[in-house]
Design an enzyme around this catalytic site. Structure first.
Site, PDB file in Angstrom:
ATOM      1  N   PRO A   4     -11.541 -54.328  35.478  1.00 53.32           N
ATOM      2  CA  PRO A   4     -11.758 -54.322  34.494  1.00 53.32           C
ATOM      3  C   PRO A   4     -10.341 -55.370  34.412  1.00 53.32           C
ATOM      4  O   PRO A   4      -9.081 -54.632  34.040  1.00 53.32           O
ATOM      5  CB  PRO A   4     -11.068 -52.939  34.908  1.00 53.32           C
ATOM      6  CG  PRO A   4     -11.137 -52.694  36.235  1.00 53.32           C
ATOM      7  CD  PRO A   4     -11.709 -53.851  36.361  1.00 53.32           C
ATOM      8  N   CYS A   5     -10.961 -56.587  34.142  1.00 49.17           N
ATOM      9  CA  CYS A   5      -9.443 -57.788  33.785  1.00 49.17           C
ATOM     10  C   CYS A   5      -8.590 -57.142  32.632  1.00 49.17           C
ATOM     11  O   CYS A   5      -7.900 -57.662  32.072  1.00 49.17           O
ATOM     12  CB  CYS A   5     -10.054 -58.757  34.128  1.00 49.17           C
ATOM     13  SG  CYS A   5     -10.939 -59.271  33.343  1.00 49.17           S
ATOM     14  N   HIS A   6      -9.673 -55.982  31.763  1.00 54.40           N
ATOM     15  CA  HIS A   6      -9.084 -56.029  30.399  1.00 54.40           C
ATOM     16  C   HIS A   6      -8.350 -54.946  30.641  1.00 54.40           C
ATOM     17  O   HIS A   6      -7.551 -54.640  29.236  1.00 54.40           O
ATOM     18  CB  HIS A   6      -9.883 -55.449  29.114  1.00 54.40           C
ATOM     19  CG  HIS A   6     -10.955 -54.335  29.560  1.00 54.40           C
ATOM     20  ND1 HIS A   6     -12.005 -53.970  30.707  1.00 54.40           N
ATOM     21  CD2 HIS A   6     -10.830 -53.359  29.704  1.00 54.40           C
ATOM     22  CE1 HIS A   6     -12.791 -52.694  30.933  1.00 54.40           C
ATOM     23  NE2 HIS A   6     -11.643 -52.737  30.171  1.00 54.40           N
TER      24      HIS A   6
END
Length: 164
Positions: free
Chosen positions: A124-126
């Protein structure tokens, strides 16, 4: 043996690379590549994509994560695993992630590693933002990053408001 497929998820087209047992890559495609035919995720067995991957694609923020394989440098894989520990619907800064890795001055390197993430929605780099509270970068564009964060935060709020 790996297969490649283009599927439409609730957040847009994803190009998948997978083996019979593991998802190896899931990257957003703003414009679907013309060489690949898009498969609707609700079609019965589209293109032979394993069912566990399809269930995840139908509700990528809520369904169980399918088996996957991280492929990167040791540092990138450490960054990605650490990012996966950020709770659903929450954010953390690049600097805080660097500190958790024991490399407090590596926030730029953390951002670069996240930019090379090839498992969208699984890593989940967001959820990683700038110290200022601004979104920072996102390999697939800031509007999608904002949309993913809002979807997670709304789902978290709905879950909290559900009667016990």
């Amino acid at each position: 043996m790996t297969e490649t497929a283009l599927v439409f998820s609730p957040f847009g087209y994803l190009q998948l690379v997978y083996s019979p047992t593991h998802l190896l890559q899931a990257v957003f495609c703003p414009e679907p590549p013309t060489a690949l035919k898009a498969h609707p995720i609700n079609a019965p067995s589209p293109g032979g994509i394993p069912a566990q991957f399809l269930r995840w694609l139908q509700e990528p923020l809520n369904a169980p994560v399918p088996p996957y394989r991280l492929v990167g440098t040791p540092f990138q894989e450490d960054v990605w695993r650490t990012a996966m520990q950020i709770p659903y619907g929450q954010t953390q800064t690049y600097g805080a992630l660097a500190k958790r890795l024991g490399r407090p001055t590596a926030s730029r390197a953390v951002g670069q590693a996240l930019g090379r993430n090839t498992l969208a929605l699984i890593v989940p780099c967001h959820r990683v933002i700038q110290q200022s509270g601004q979104l920072g970068g996102f390999a697939w564009g800031l509007p999608l990053k904002q949309r993913l964060l809002h979807a997670e935060q709304a789902a978290s709020l709905r879950a909290k408001l559900q009667p016990a």
